[in-house]
Enzyme design. Structure first.
Site, PDB file in Angstrom:
ATOM      1  N   ILE A 109       6.382 -65.132 -42.507  1.00  0.00           N
ATOM      2  CA  ILE A 109       7.387 -64.395 -41.534  1.00  0.00           C
ATOM      3  C   ILE A 109       6.580 -63.069 -41.055  1.00  0.00           C
ATOM      4  O   ILE A 109       5.918 -62.471 -41.640  1.00  0.00           O
ATOM      5  CB  ILE A 109       8.888 -64.079 -41.997  1.00  0.00           C
ATOM      6  CG1 ILE A 109       8.640 -63.197 -43.137  1.00  0.00           C
ATOM      7  CG2 ILE A 109       9.692 -65.515 -42.515  1.00  0.00           C
ATOM      8  CD1 ILE A 109      10.096 -62.660 -43.648  1.00  0.00           C
ATOM      9  N   LEU A 151       6.674 -62.218 -48.473  1.00  0.00           N
ATOM     10  CA  LEU A 151       5.633 -62.399 -47.504  1.00  0.00           C
ATOM     11  C   LEU A 151       5.641 -64.008 -46.839  1.00  0.00           C
ATOM     12  O   LEU A 151       4.740 -64.141 -45.905  1.00  0.00           O
ATOM     13  CB  LEU A 151       4.378 -62.371 -48.197  1.00  0.00           C
ATOM     14  CG  LEU A 151       4.110 -60.997 -49.011  1.00  0.00           C
ATOM     15  CD1 LEU A 151       2.706 -61.026 -49.678  1.00  0.00           C
ATOM     16  CD2 LEU A 151       3.786 -59.719 -47.883  1.00  0.00           C
ATOM     17  N   GLU A 152       6.546 -64.757 -47.511  1.00  0.00           N
ATOM     18  CA  GLU A 152       6.723 -66.035 -47.023  1.00  0.00           C
ATOM     19  C   GLU A 152       7.668 -66.353 -46.036  1.00  0.00           C
ATOM     20  O   GLU A 152       7.720 -66.353 -45.057  1.00  0.00           O
ATOM     21  CB  GLU A 152       6.477 -67.012 -48.247  1.00  0.00           C
ATOM     22  CG  GLU A 152       5.062 -66.976 -48.949  1.00  0.00           C
ATOM     23  CD  GLU A 152       4.996 -67.782 -50.139  1.00  0.00           C
ATOM     24  OE1 GLU A 152       5.217 -69.009 -50.045  1.00  0.00           O
ATOM     25  OE2 GLU A 152       4.712 -67.256 -51.327  1.00  0.00           O
ATOM     26  N   MET A 153       8.950 -66.535 -46.799  1.00  0.00           N
ATOM     27  CA  MET A 153       9.916 -67.056 -45.775  1.00  0.00           C
ATOM     28  C   MET A 153      10.850 -65.954 -46.111  1.00  0.00           C
ATOM     29  O   MET A 153      11.847 -65.736 -45.335  1.00  0.00           O
ATOM     30  CB  MET A 153      10.524 -68.427 -46.403  1.00  0.00           C
ATOM     31  CG  MET A 153       9.454 -69.292 -46.365  1.00  0.00           C
ATOM     32  SD  MET A 153      10.140 -70.895 -47.228  1.00  0.00           S
ATOM     33  CE  MET A 153      10.969 -71.910 -45.924  1.00  0.00           C
TER      34      MET A 153
END
Length: 342
Positions: A109, A151-153
């Protein structure tokens, strides 16, 4: 008809029957087929095919819960599992092209970059641990981590459940499978049910190991002999051709400095002996999952082969050696998992 003639015919029939029985048991002994017990959060059975070789054929999916897997597939592809509805599991794991995303590190994201290369999710059910540092013991522990990783979702279960509950399709699907409907446990169960079904089909190396001598080309057969005799199978063996132990990334004076940017399991354990130690990656589908290594710093498979031979085995391979082994590695890719086509 004389008694002697009857006895002769009977004896011949007995010999034929005995021969057939011996052939059956010889085949059973050669492959030692075993029915696996329940190993999943859902109804799922694998047929394990055991051969006398350092590399083992993949277990064959015999039964899985299609309804839970289909729900998991929908969740896997849904950006609703991310904070800003921009990222899904499939963003980092392209299931139709090797099971990874083809980038050195993945984009989450807000266009944030991850820390490590995204591994393939295909055949991940057979890894002894999940993630490069092995911080999750199985897919059940692994599934929530990208969802919560900033850092991801970058989201949480309350937000995910609220968004899914506003989607009639997801509501009806969950309610049809569980009285509890949309819950954290059921979201994980569905995703894991789908991920566990992602097993490659009809892989040439498996056909070869199971007795089809024509499944590999002459060059691939040379590559197989070198892969075994040079010692690659010390780390890359078993049914996932890796994924079943930890290993330090070579002698540090023999690997590129670009691979020394990450302390590996040390970041998790703070044990000095774990510096530069990672879970050995599976080589299943390796020809389809470049770039390579934990940071995705190597684009070409031939270069990765040379680096590993030099750093792990102390070998300087000839061009022919590299070409033969690379040809073999292409035989580690199979057809799409059945659950992607059903």
């Amino acid at each position: 008809m004389s008694t002697r003639y009857v006895l002769l015919i009977t004896g011949l029939l007995l010999c034929i029957c005995l021969s057939l029985v011996l052939q059956f048991f010889t085949a059973e002994q050669k492959y030692r087929w075993k029915q696996n017990t329940e190993r999943s959060v859902i109804k799922m059975r694998f047929l394990e095919r055991d051969v006398d070789a350092p590399i083992q054929p993949l277990p064959k999916v015999m039964e899985y819960d299609l309804a839970w897997a289909k729900l998991g597939k929908a969740l896997f592809k849904s950006p609703l599992l991310s904070a800003d509805n921009s990222t899904s599991c499939a963003s980092c794991h392209d299931l139709y092209n090797g099971g990874d995303d083809g980038f050195p590190v993945s984009v989450g994201i807000k266009q944030q970059l991850g820390d490590r290369n995204s591994p393939t999710v295909i055949n991940a059910v057979f890894n002894f641990r999940q993630f490069w540092d092995g911080r999750s013991s199985d897919l059940i522990e692994q599934a929530p981590q990208p969802i919560h990783n900033p850092l991801e979702m970058g989201t949480n279960w309350a937000q995910v459940i609220e968004k899914l509950s506003a989607q009639p399709g997801f509501v009806s699907s969950f309610n049809a499978l569980s009285e509890e409907g949309i819950t954290e446990a059921n979201i994980i169960k569905a995703i894991v049910a789908f991920e566990e079904s992602l097993v490659s089909e009809n892989t040439p190396i498996d056909a070869f190991l199971l007795g089809d001598t024509n499944a590999l080309s002459p060059q691939q057969k040379r590559g197989y002999n070198k892969f075994v005799n040079y010692g690659c199978v010390t780390c890359h063996q078993g049914r996932n051709i890796g994924g079943n132990l930890y290993q330090k990334i070579g002698r540090l004076d023999r690997v590129p400095t670009s691979l020394q940017d990450d302390f590996g399991r040390y970041e998790l354990t703070k044990n000095e002996q774990d510096k530069y130690v990672f879970k050995v990656p599976s080589l299943r589908n390796v020809a389809d999952t470049s770039p390579y290594f934990h940071n995705g710093s190597v684009d070409e498979l031939a270069d990765a082969i040379r680096i590993m031979a030099r750093g792990q085995l102390g070998l300087e391979l000839s061009d022919e050696d590299v070409a033969d082994i690379e040809a073999l590695l292409h035989a580690f890719s199979g057809e799409l998992p059945r659950s992607l086509t059903e």
